[in-house]
Design an enzyme around this catalytic site. Structure first.
Site, PDB file in Angstrom:
ATOM      1  N   GLY A  79       0.897  -9.941  16.662  1.00 52.21           N
ATOM      2  CA  GLY A  79       1.003 -11.414  17.231  1.00 52.21           C
ATOM      3  C   GLY A  79      -0.624 -11.556  17.532  1.00 52.21           C
ATOM      4  N   ALA A  80      -0.824 -12.420  18.145  1.00 51.95           N
ATOM      5  CA  ALA A  80      -1.719 -13.203  18.095  1.00 51.95           C
ATOM      6  C   ALA A  80      -2.620 -12.562  19.205  1.00 51.95           C
ATOM      7  CB  ALA A  80      -1.760 -14.437  17.561  1.00 51.95           C
ATOM      8  N   GLN A  85      10.437  -9.582  12.617  1.00 47.60           N
ATOM      9  CA  GLN A  85      10.399  -9.294  14.327  1.00 47.60           C
ATOM     10  C   GLN A  85      11.138 -10.059  15.195  1.00 47.60           C
ATOM     11  OE1 GLN A  85       8.445 -10.453  11.797  1.00 47.60           O
ATOM     12  NE2 GLN A  85       6.584 -10.030  11.469  1.00 47.60           N
ATOM     13  N   ASP A 126      -0.790 -17.943  15.555  1.00 46.14           N
ATOM     14  CA  ASP A 126      -1.757 -17.478  15.030  1.00 46.14           C
ATOM     15  C   ASP A 126      -2.548 -18.250  15.598  1.00 46.14           C
ATOM     16  OD1 ASP A 126       1.109 -16.917  13.749  1.00 46.14           O
ATOM     17  OD2 ASP A 126       0.204 -15.117  14.422  1.00 46.14           O
TER      18      ASP A 126
END
Ligand code: MRU
Length: 322
Positions: free
Chosen positions: A33-34, A180, A221
């Site tokens: 996750g960014a 996810q 992202d």
């Protein structure tokens, strides 16, 4: 950090004790996750500094530059990883002694982590205004608190709307091949008591056609001047949303924006074929089959109704101020 590969079965902390272990955790998506990668990048530099035996500043900075390149190279698409690494590195470079470098890198990593929660809450508040009481919202992948340090981006918007008293139903795409959506988003929302329905990625079009989706919200992202990069499959939902005249929103902090580049200049991470051909011990495809497995896709900004950020909501081609 939480080992995200064990969810939803087990919620276990993972203690990272070396840069090599951090890189393994990033590559295998134990941390993912960014924004979470941004914080992991910052802490990676702080960790490298604290583990180094270097006694003078130039020697320590040389080591940190090497660690930085290795950490940044572990996942190339999510810009937050390099952003977090560079921020801690910049703070370190301003110092004159090895001890000050160690302290500054750790301070900056802590600041990135704390700031993330504040920013997501503001972003969530800005985005919550776009949701109406009773809305059904489709999301893809996990852009929740697991993908951040806290609150979440796309799920942060949903959390803020729920906190403001709105009833929101979430449709979570499972997000092949690493799930996810089913493993993390469904787990996270269930923990909070937010109603969620799981669907396979390919089912979103029929759901939209039936009039069951009011809005789509995803994370990102990297947002270049012309496209939002997010988990593979996002682009298809955006095209379908456009066809069905459903608003499609991307929620991301300013640290995810990359105005200097265009879509064509960005490297999209290709992942191992086994992620697609196997599920645990089970084989899902014949041995040796050729596989296409990019981790992300790019959604042109003309398909995006609004970019939800901590500075407000921007309708492309408008972008938030730097
Ligand atoms: O490969 P992943 O699981 O790291 O991909 C993550 C995503 O695509 C998320 O949607 C994105 O990072 C936004 S997280 C707030």
């Amino acid at each position: 950090m939480i080992d995200q590969t064990l969810l939803p079965g087990k919620l276990l902390p993972l203690r990272i004790k070396s840069v090599r272990q951090l890189i393994e955790a990033i590559k295998t998506l134990r941390v993912r996750g960014a924004p979470a990668l941004g914080a992991a990048g910052g802490y990676g530099i702080a960790l490298a500094a604290s583990l180094s035996p270097a006694t003078n500043a130039p020697e320590l900075m040389d080591e940190l530059e090497t660690a930085a390149a290795m950490i940044k190279g572990s996942r190339p698409t999510a810009i937050n990883l390099s952003w977090g690494v560079d921020r801690a590195l910049r703070a370190a470079a301003l110092q004159e002694t090895a001890e000050d470098i160690r302290e500054a890198a750790l301070r900056e990593a802590e600041e990135i982590a704390q700031e993330d929660i504040r920013i997501n809450k503001q972003l969530g508040k800005n985005g919550a205004r776009l949701l109406d009481d009773g809305d059904s919202v489709l999301t893809h992948c996990n852009a929740g608190r697991l993908a951040c340090v806290g609150w979440g981006t796309a799920l942060g918007v949903i959390r803020s709307a729920v906190a403001a008293g709105k009833q929101i139903h979430v449709y979570s795409c499972e997000t092949r091949p690493l799930h996810q959506g089913s493993r993390l988003t469904c787990w996270e929302l269930s923990q909070d008591g937010i109603p969620v329905t799981l669907l396979c990625d390919s089912m979103s079009g029929s759901l939209m056609r039936k009039g069951k989706i009011d809005k789509v919200i995803v994370g990102a992202d990297r947002i270049t001047r012309d496209a939002a990069f997010n988990k593979i499959g996002t682009y298809s939902h955006a095209v379908l949303a456009k066809h069905h005249k459903i608003p499609f929103y991307v929620a991301a902090p300013l640290s995810t924006f990359d105005r200097l580049h265009g879509e064509d200049e960005i490297v999209i991470e290709e992942r191992s074929p086994e992620e697609v051909t196997t599920l645990g011990a089970a084989r899902l495809a014949p041995q040796g089959i050729e596989v296409y497995n990019p981790a992300f896709d790019a959604t042109p900004l003309e398909l995006v109704t609004g970019l939800i950020t901590e500075k407000g909501v921007f309708r492309p081609p408008l972008m938030p101020p730097i």
